[in-house]
Design a protein around this motif. Structure first.
Motif, short mmCIF file in Angstrom:
data_model
loop_
_atom_site.label_atom_id
_atom_site.label_comp_id
_atom_site.label_asym_id
_atom_site.label_seq_id
_atom_site.Cartn_x
_atom_site.Cartn_y
_atom_site.Cartn_z
N ALA B 19 39.08 32.97 37.80
CA ALA B 19 38.69 34.02 36.84
C ALA B 19 38.10 35.22 37.58
O ALA B 19 38.41 36.38 37.27
CB ALA B 19 37.68 33.47 35.84
N ILE B 20 37.26 34.94 38.58
CA ILE B 20 36.64 36.04 39.34
C ILE B 20 37.71 36.84 40.08
O ILE B 20 37.69 38.08 40.08
CB ILE B 20 35.58 35.49 40.33
CG1 ILE B 20 34.41 34.89 39.56
CG2 ILE B 20 35.08 36.58 41.26
CD1 ILE B 20 33.41 34.14 40.42
N LEU B 21 38.67 36.13 40.68
CA LEU B 21 39.73 36.83 41.41
C LEU B 21 40.61 37.65 40.47
O LEU B 21 41.06 38.74 40.81
CB LEU B 21 40.58 35.83 42.20
CG LEU B 21 39.89 35.22 43.41
CD1 LEU B 21 40.82 34.25 44.14
CD2 LEU B 21 39.44 36.30 44.39
N THR B 22 40.84 37.12 39.29
CA THR B 22 41.63 37.87 38.30
C THR B 22 40.94 39.19 37.97
O THR B 22 41.56 40.26 37.95
CB THR B 22 41.81 37.04 37.01
OG1 THR B 22 42.45 35.83 37.35
CG2 THR B 22 42.63 37.79 35.98
N VAL B 23 39.64 39.09 37.70
CA VAL B 23 38.89 40.31 37.37
C VAL B 23 38.87 41.24 38.58
O VAL B 23 39.01 42.47 38.45
CB VAL B 23 37.44 39.95 36.93
CG1 VAL B 23 36.62 41.20 36.71
CG2 VAL B 23 37.47 39.12 35.66
N CYS B 24 38.72 40.64 39.76
CA CYS B 24 38.70 41.43 41.00
C CYS B 24 40.00 42.22 41.15
O CYS B 24 39.98 43.43 41.42
CB CYS B 24 38.48 40.49 42.17
SG CYS B 24 38.86 41.21 43.76
N PHE B 25 41.14 41.55 40.96
CA PHE B 25 42.41 42.24 41.13
C PHE B 25 42.63 43.29 40.04
O PHE B 25 43.19 44.35 40.28
CB PHE B 25 43.56 41.24 41.17
CG PHE B 25 43.65 40.52 42.49
CD1 PHE B 25 43.75 41.23 43.68
CD2 PHE B 25 43.59 39.14 42.56
CE1 PHE B 25 43.80 40.57 44.90
CE2 PHE B 25 43.63 38.48 43.78
CZ PHE B 25 43.74 39.20 44.96
N ALA B 26 42.20 42.97 38.83
CA ALA B 26 42.32 43.96 37.75
C ALA B 26 41.49 45.20 38.09
O ALA B 26 41.95 46.34 37.91
CB ALA B 26 41.85 43.35 36.43
N ALA B 27 40.28 44.97 38.61
CA ALA B 27 39.42 46.10 38.99
C ALA B 27 40.07 46.91 40.10
O ALA B 27 40.09 48.15 40.06
CB ALA B 27 38.06 45.58 39.45
N MET B 28 40.64 46.20 41.07
CA MET B 28 41.30 46.89 42.19
C MET B 28 42.48 47.73 41.69
O MET B 28 42.63 48.89 42.08
CB MET B 28 41.81 45.87 43.21
CG MET B 28 40.85 45.60 44.33
SD MET B 28 41.47 44.33 45.40
CE MET B 28 42.87 45.14 46.11
N LEU B 29 43.30 47.12 40.85
CA LEU B 29 44.47 47.85 40.34
C LEU B 29 44.04 49.11 39.59
O LEU B 29 44.60 50.19 39.77
CB LEU B 29 45.31 46.95 39.43
CG LEU B 29 46.16 45.92 40.15
CD1 LEU B 29 46.77 44.94 39.17
CD2 LEU B 29 47.28 46.62 40.91
N LEU B 30 43.03 48.94 38.74
CA LEU B 30 42.58 50.09 37.95
C LEU B 30 42.00 51.18 38.85
O LEU B 30 42.34 52.37 38.71
CB LEU B 30 41.52 49.65 36.94
CG LEU B 30 42.00 48.96 35.67
CD1 LEU B 30 40.81 48.68 34.77
CD2 LEU B 30 43.01 49.79 34.92
N LEU B 31 41.12 50.77 39.75
CA LEU B 31 40.43 51.75 40.59
C LEU B 31 41.40 52.46 41.54
O LEU B 31 41.36 53.69 41.67
CB LEU B 31 39.31 51.07 41.40
CG LEU B 31 38.06 50.70 40.59
CD1 LEU B 31 37.18 49.73 41.37
CD2 LEU B 31 37.27 51.95 40.22
N VAL B 32 42.27 51.69 42.18
CA VAL B 32 43.20 52.30 43.14
C VAL B 32 44.18 53.22 42.41
O VAL B 32 44.48 54.33 42.86
CB VAL B 32 43.93 51.21 43.95
CG1 VAL B 32 45.05 51.80 44.79
CG2 VAL B 32 42.94 50.48 44.86
N GLN B 33 44.65 52.73 41.27
CA GLN B 33 45.56 53.56 40.48
C GLN B 33 44.90 54.86 40.05
O GLN B 33 45.47 55.95 40.18
CB GLN B 33 46.01 52.78 39.24
CG GLN B 33 46.97 53.55 38.37
CD GLN B 33 47.24 52.81 37.08
OE1 GLN B 33 48.32 52.33 36.86
NE2 GLN B 33 46.25 52.70 36.22
N ALA B 34 43.66 54.73 39.57
CA ALA B 34 42.93 55.92 39.13
C ALA B 34 42.70 56.87 40.31
O ALA B 34 42.81 58.10 40.17
CB ALA B 34 41.60 55.51 38.51
#
Lengths: 258, 373
Positions: B19-34
């Motif tokens: 679950a932590i890694l899922t949130v981590c990757f979601a955060a990464m995708l959002l932040l890098v994309q932004a």
């Protein structure tokens, strides 16, 4: 909830319970009545599937009967919503299950403190009650241990301490010794008996462990949803206080019928 | 009160890792994309953001800096007459095609700056030494990452629409959106443009930057100076970025991708959390048997989700920072504003909370009656 001074701490009056299994309806309890006294260890014994666990769950307010009335500590439980039943259980009841059901992340002391935190007690009270309960079951020195570091008997004693720390008037135990070796089982039996006698707690225990029969104040032998024998191992005769209205194929009662 | 959620997380972190890694990757995708979106579309306004002016005067209705039309020289006089205005410089913006040595045309956006002026335009990019080198007729400066596209090196000669130019320097921070930016002198730019006597923008610096909007409004109320509009630099930069973000459809694509990231994050994180809660269903059921309400147990699950969200966000934020640093040092256009970072962080926490709410379904298995055999 209406409140009256209880002579019996637990009373079931003509309760019935059935379960659906596919298209088949299985009647577990039928117009069943029983009364249980405080300060006694009452044992419900019988073979698997006889309805003893269902009886325990209904008397403890975990499950509602299809019909009939249940009174606990003079309070009517039948028809109450789940929130009210939760509050009743929080205030008055303790449970000991066959599985110890301890959180693997918590120490023995924290396991005992956890439910107390929801009772509105101060931090100091919680700590004091938890330590006292662990001491009472004889594992005060193991308070900092987690379940993985405890033996089966010690885990069950933590589970008993968790129930005991709430200072419940009603203590329900479901097969508390079946997962334990002989010595640990005997210790748990002695603890349950002592809790009933020393604290005046109504201890209702479901088990098929013959060792418990010798230590119980009263034994209710169940079969096919009815009680076919009610006796006190310490007495020569049987005692009143329960009956089932089920007349279908039940063995004759030794107790009085109302 | 025993901090059950926190202790579970600390002692059984392996169960929470998916679950932590899922949130981590979601955060990464959002932040890098932004960051990429801000970096790429931020380059649409590099002319404004790399300059020192507070006000920009251009043709009315100009959607983006690179889409400017000529305006009259009188506008500069009007701006200079305002008591708040301290300095005014021109920017002549010219479109053209670079003819590469080995064939193929590349679209170039040439910015002609007044080297004798106040140095407002591209103030942040042009050092005195670079300005000196632009004095040479035909001298141009490009972004170092565009050299390959131009098929050129510093010192190369080339032609823009037949006009000979010479690359005198390659710098960072001049990357364009969809073409190649070049900075040159006003004189060289006028050689490329045939609208003599006009410029594309007038850039003004005012004494009190806090009054920019007020001065812009004041300067907009004169109809005798031909068609023009005055914007504050921040408004004009935002206008340029939004134009490209919306015109290219990238804005919708970004939002769509963000929604997919969040949705898939919720699905995976909630499943992982549910597995954890279901794994402790008997313990939760025992608590409920002892009278701890279902509502209180739901709070424990929600608290678990919040911890998972916080840790995932921390991890994802750290990794994103590393990635963005790496990207920045490799001339990949990335940028991150605090406001966008906060929006991303809130979105990730929302993901975690929704996952927690979904994971509460696992408490249905925590029926204490089922503990009785």
């Amino acid at each position: 909830m209406s409140t009256t001074a209880p002579v019996f701490s637990l009373e079931a009056d003509s309760i019935s319970k059935s379960f659906e299994s596919g298209a088949v309806s299985i009647q577990v309890l039928r117009r069943f009545s029983v009364s249980v006294r405080p300060a006694e260890l009452t044992l419900v014994a019988g073979p698997s599937g006889c309805g003893k666990s269902t009886l325990l769950s209904i008397l403890s307010g975990l499950q509602a009967a299809d019909e009939g009335r249940v009174r606990a500590l003079g309070q009517e439980l039948s028809g109450e919503n789940s929130r009210t039943l939760e509050r009743f259980r929080l205030k008055h009841t303790g449970f000991v299950f066959q599985g110890f059901n301890l959180f693997s992340a918590l120490t023995a002391l924290e396991q005992v403190e956890l439910p107390l935190g929801y009772m509105g007690l101060s931090r100091a009270d919680i700590r004091q009650r938890a330590r006292q309960a662990l001491d009472e079951v004889g594992i005060g020195h193991r308070g900092s241990m987690r379940p993985a570091q405890l033996s089966g008997g010690e885990k069950q004693r933590v589970a008993i301490a968790r129930a005991l720390a709430k200072r419940p008037q009603l203590l329900f135990a479901d097969e508390p010794t079946s997962a334990l070796d002989a010595v640990s089982g005997q210790t748990v039996i002695d603890l349950l008996r002592r809790i009933a006698v020393d604290h005046g707690t109504t201890v209702l225990c479901v088990s098929h462990d013959p060792r418990l029969i010798q230590r119980a104040d009263r034994v209710l032998a169940m079969e096919d949803g009815v009680i076919n024998r009610d006796w006190r191992p310490g007495d020569t005769g049987s005692r009143p206080g329960m009956h089932s209205d089920d007349h279908t194929g039940a063995l004759p009662f030794q107790g009085d019928r109302r | 009160m025993v901090a059950l959620a926190r202790k579970m997380l600390l002692r059984e972190w392996r169960r929470f890792l998916p679950a932590i890694l899922t949130v981590c990757f979601a955060a990464m995708l959002l932040l890098v994309q932004a960051a990429l979106v801000q970096g790429i579309f931020g380059s649409a306004a590099v002319y404004v953001t790399a300059s020192a002016g507070n006000l920009w005067a251009g043709y009315p209705g100009t959607q983006s800096v690179s889409l400017g039309h000529p305006i009259g020289g009188d506008v500069a006089t009007l701006m200079a007459m305002d008591p708040e205005v301290d300095a005014v410089d021109p920017l002549l913006f010219v479109d053209g095609y670079w003819r590469a040595k080995h064939g193929g045309d590349v679209e170039v956006y040439v910015s002609g700056v007044d080297l004798q002026g106040h140095g407002l335009v591209f103030h942040k990019l042009l050092t005195p030494a670079l300005r000196q080198r632009l004095m040479e007729p035909g001298a141009v400066i490009v972004d170092r990452s565009d050299l390959d596209q131009l098929g050129a090196q510093v010192g190369s000669y080339g032609r823009i629409d037949g006009y000979p130019v010479h690359i005198v320097a390659a710098i960072a921070g001049l990357r364009a959106l969809g073409g190649v930016n070049m900075i040159t002198s006003w004189n060289t730019a006028t050689g490329l443009d045939h609208t003599a006597g006009y410029t594309t923008y007038w850039v003004a610096r005012i004494r009190d930057s806090g009054k920019a909007a007020q001065v812009a409004q004041r300067l907009n109320h004169h109809s005798d100076f031909g068609p023009y509009s005055v914007w504050t630099s921040s408004a004009f930069a935002r206008r340029s970025q939004l134009y490209w973000l919306l015109d290219t459809g990238a804005g919708v694509a970004v939002l769509f991708l963000a929604a997919i990231v969040l949705l898939s994050g919720v699905v995976i994180a909630s499943q992982a959390l549910m597995a954890v809660v279901a794994g402790s269903a008997r313990e939760f059921a025992t608590l409920n048997a002892l009278g701890v309400g279902v509502r209180a147990l739901r709070w424990v699950v929600l608290e678990l989700a919040a911890w998972v969200g916080g840790l995932g966000l921390l991890l994802g934020g750290g990794l994103s920072a590393g990635l963005l640093w790496l990207a920045h040092h490799n001339d990949v256009p990335v940028a991150m504003s605090p406001a966008v970072a906060v929006v991303c962080a809130l979105s990730v926490m929302l993901l975690a909370v929704i996952s927690g709410i979904a994971a509460m379904r696992a408490l249905l298995r925590a029926d204490p009656a089922l503990l009785l055999r």
